[in-house]
Enzyme design. Structure first.
Site, PDB file in Angstrom:
ATOM      1  CE1 TYR A  59      -3.067  -3.040   0.376  1.00 24.79           C
ATOM      2  CE2 TYR A  59      -3.796  -2.164   2.477  1.00 24.79           C
ATOM      3  CZ  TYR A  59      -3.899  -3.098   1.466  1.00 24.79           C
ATOM      4  OH  TYR A  59      -4.846  -4.101   1.561  1.00 24.79           O
ATOM      5  CG  HIS A 118      -1.659  -8.591  -0.330  1.00 21.61           C
ATOM      6  ND1 HIS A 118      -1.174  -7.331  -0.175  1.00 21.61           N
ATOM      7  CD2 HIS A 118      -2.999  -8.434  -0.448  1.00 21.61           C
ATOM      8  CE1 HIS A 118      -2.172  -6.453  -0.199  1.00 21.61           C
ATOM      9  NE2 HIS A 118      -3.279  -7.103  -0.375  1.00 21.61           N
TER      10      HIS A 118
HETATM   11  N1  LIG Z   1      -6.296  -8.543   1.244  1.00 17.90           N
HETATM   12  C1  LIG Z   1      -6.602  -7.896   0.150  1.00 17.90           C
HETATM   13  O1  LIG Z   1      -6.332  -8.353  -0.977  1.00 17.90           O
HETATM   14  C2  LIG Z   1      -7.306  -6.590   0.234  1.00 17.90           C
HETATM   15  C3  LIG Z   1      -7.800  -5.992  -0.944  1.00 17.90           C
HETATM   16  C4  LIG Z   1      -8.450  -4.769  -0.834  1.00 17.90           C
HETATM   17  C5  LIG Z   1      -8.596  -4.172   0.394  1.00 17.90           C
HETATM   18  N2  LIG Z   1      -8.080  -4.744   1.540  1.00 17.90           N
HETATM   19  C6  LIG Z   1      -8.190  -4.089   2.850  1.00 17.90           C
HETATM   20  O2  LIG Z   1      -9.580  -3.903   3.137  1.00 17.90           O
HETATM   21  C7  LIG Z   1      -9.839  -2.518   3.383  1.00 17.90           C
HETATM   22  C8  LIG Z   1     -11.247  -2.158   2.946  1.00 17.90           C
HETATM   23  O3  LIG Z   1     -11.439  -2.376   1.568  1.00 17.90           O
HETATM   24  P1  LIG Z   1     -11.496  -1.172   0.517  1.00 17.90           P
HETATM   25  O4  LIG Z   1     -10.768   0.010   1.065  1.00 17.90           O
HETATM   26  O5  LIG Z   1     -11.016  -1.697  -0.773  1.00 17.90           O
HETATM   27  O6  LIG Z   1     -13.043  -0.912   0.334  1.00 17.90           O
HETATM   28  P2  LIG Z   1     -14.210  -0.338   1.270  1.00 17.90           P
HETATM   29  O7  LIG Z   1     -13.795  -0.273   2.692  1.00 17.90           O
HETATM   30  O8  LIG Z   1     -15.416  -1.121   0.896  1.00 17.90           O
HETATM   31  O9  LIG Z   1     -14.456   1.108   0.691  1.00 17.90           O
HETATM   32  C9  LIG Z   1     -13.615   2.175   0.965  1.00 17.90           C
HETATM   33  C10 LIG Z   1     -14.187   3.378   0.244  1.00 17.90           C
HETATM   34  O10 LIG Z   1     -15.478   3.660   0.779  1.00 17.90           O
HETATM   35  C11 LIG Z   1     -15.538   5.014   1.180  1.00 17.90           C
HETATM   36  N3  LIG Z   1     -16.374   5.053   2.388  1.00 17.90           N
HETATM   37  C12 LIG Z   1     -16.123   4.535   3.611  1.00 17.90           C
HETATM   38  N4  LIG Z   1     -17.155   4.751   4.450  1.00 17.90           N
HETATM   39  C13 LIG Z   1     -18.083   5.415   3.716  1.00 17.90           C
HETATM   40  C14 LIG Z   1     -19.367   5.932   4.015  1.00 17.90           C
HETATM   41  N5  LIG Z   1     -19.911   5.789   5.212  1.00 17.90           N
HETATM   42  N6  LIG Z   1     -20.036   6.589   3.016  1.00 17.90           N
HETATM   43  C15 LIG Z   1     -19.504   6.733   1.784  1.00 17.90           C
HETATM   44  N7  LIG Z   1     -18.284   6.263   1.452  1.00 17.90           N
HETATM   45  C16 LIG Z   1     -17.584   5.604   2.410  1.00 17.90           C
HETATM   46  C17 LIG Z   1     -14.115   5.444   1.442  1.00 17.90           C
HETATM   47  O11 LIG Z   1     -13.963   6.814   1.156  1.00 17.90           O
HETATM   48  P3  LIG Z   1     -13.571   7.896   2.300  1.00 17.90           P
HETATM   49  O12 LIG Z   1     -12.173   7.597   2.722  1.00 17.90           O
HETATM   50  O13 LIG Z   1     -13.738   9.171   1.585  1.00 17.90           O
HETATM   51  O14 LIG Z   1     -14.575   7.683   3.410  1.00 17.90           O
HETATM   52  C18 LIG Z   1     -13.349   4.612   0.403  1.00 17.90           C
HETATM   53  O15 LIG Z   1     -13.330   5.264  -0.849  1.00 17.90           O
HETATM   54  C19 LIG Z   1      -8.720  -1.826   2.603  1.00 17.90           C
HETATM   55  O16 LIG Z   1      -8.559  -0.466   2.979  1.00 17.90           O
HETATM   56  C20 LIG Z   1      -7.545  -2.712   2.904  1.00 17.90           C
HETATM   57  O17 LIG Z   1      -7.009  -2.443   4.197  1.00 17.90           O
HETATM   58  C21 LIG Z   1      -7.464  -5.952   1.458  1.00 17.90           C
END
Ligand SMILES: NC(=O)c1ccc[n+]([C@@H]2O[C@H](COP(=O)([O-])OP(=O)(O)OC[C@H]3O[C@@H](n4cnc5c(N)ncnc54)[C@H](OP(=O)(O)O)[C@@H]3O)[C@@H](O)[C@H]2O)c1
Length: 294
Positions: A59, A118
């Site tokens: 990241y 990962h």
């Molecule tokens: N192991 C893996 O392969 C893998 C892959 C992907 C992700 N991950 C981990 O999982 C975490 C979560 O997944 P993700 O970040 O991909 O997706 P997510 O948590 O589903 O979505 C994050 C997005 O949603 C927005 N958001 C959050 N709360 C909100 C709300 N209440 N209203 C409107 N928008 C909102 C955030 O924007 P704002 O910041 O503007 O709120 C951001 O753009 C990652 O950050 C990472 O740590 C792991």
């Protein structure tokens, strides 16, 4: 607020809600332009009771870990649960040890609560070397728990076969919208085998369809659509989640998903009727080429 814990039979536990940090500190490359706001967001999350912080060496090319390292200065390390990940191409024995050392340095800590490959190692990297390196890190105390990300049942069993340490979790894309893990029996496998499911992408990256049934439930329960979606997720057995947000208003909205219950009938309706369900994770394909078939 106190975030409720889920505890496995093994005794391993995680809060139902942690903080994701993908895109904090950049994507594939380091981006320093939002450092101040992102450090503040991580501190705000801790201030709201969040202890599980999820990051990865990839990241922002390590900068996400540096931001967490900066944000946690002054907090009691023992009250935090820091999880990081080693990229698929760094999972040979020596590379993995080097990656972990570099992550610890960027995070400014001498141990990780959870360390996860990962995804399944790239072709040419022997899973036995990956697991041997993880075992060594556990033996030396640099890693307290080992888990894995994005594994099908086949690959999970193969990885588990090469270590006596229990793989405590499978971190997977899982949400009302993305159901591949259900369809392929991974959720059920984890539930039956005392493995935590750490759901990533719980809000479909903030683009989840909020109309129709989510809106109807939101009105019925006096909640927002995302609170309904997160509540549905953490109600599933062995499932915890790690939404990413840098906005305190979003954080507070998301935390409003905790501490109340959808009725069994509404849970079942959401499971069945949420529109536009996608059964394949487009972002991290579980079927990507590796030496053990998915
Ligand atoms: N192991 C893996 O392969 C893998 C892959 C992907 C992700 N991950 C981990 O999982 C975490 C979560 O997944 P993700 O970040 O991909 O997706 P997510 O948590 O589903 O979505 C994050 C997005 O949603 C927005 N958001 C959050 N709360 C909100 C709300 N209440 N209203 C409107 N928008 C909102 C955030 O924007 P704002 O910041 O503007 O709120 C951001 O753009 C990652 O950050 C990472 O740590 C792991």
């Amino acid at each position: 607020m106190e975030i409720p814990l889920k505890t496995l039979e093994s005794g391993f536990s995680l809060p139902v809600y942690g903080l994701g940090t993908w895109q904090m500190g950049g994507r594939g490359e380091a981006d320093h332009s939002n450092d101040e706001a992102e450090i503040a967001a991580i501190k705000a999350a801790i201030g709201h009771g969040i202890t599980h912080l999820d990051t990865a060496e990839s990241y922002g090319a390590g900068h996400s870990e540096e931001l967490i390292g900066e944000a946690i200065k002054g907090y009691d390390r023992s009250g935090l649960f820091i999880a990081s990940k080693v990229s698929a191409w760094n999972q040979g024995y020596d590379d993995l040890l080097r990656s972990c050392e570099a992550s610890l340095k960027r995070l400014g800590t001498d141990y990780l609560d959870l360390y996860m490959p990962h995804r399944y190692p790239e072709p040419g990297i022997d899973i036995t070397d990956t697991m041997r390196a993880l075992d060594r890190l556990v033996d030396e105390g640099a890693v307290r728990n080992m888990g894995f990300c994005n594994l099908t049942v086949n690959r999970f069993e193969e990885a588990q076969k090469h270590t006596n340490n229990k793989l405590v979790c499978n971190q997977l894309e899982y949400s009302l919208q993305f159901r591949e893990a259900e369809r392929r029996g991974i959720i059920e496998y984890c539930q039956k085998n005392d493995v935590m499911i750490v759901a990533w992408g719980p809000l479909g990256k903030g683009t989840m369809e909020q109309g129709s049934i989510l809106q109807e439930m939101a009105e019925k329960y006096g909640k927002t659509p995302y609170q309904i979606a997160l509540n549905w997720l953490i109600t599933q057995q062995n499932v915890v989640t790690i939404p990413k947000t840098t906005q305190v208003a979003h954080l507070e909205e998301n935390l409003g998903a905790l501490g109340w219950e959808l009725s069994p009938e509404d849970l079942a309706r959401l499971t069945k009727d949420f529109p536009g369900q996608q059964t394949v994770s487009a972002r991290v394909p579980l079927d990507y080429a590796a030496d053990v078939p998915a």
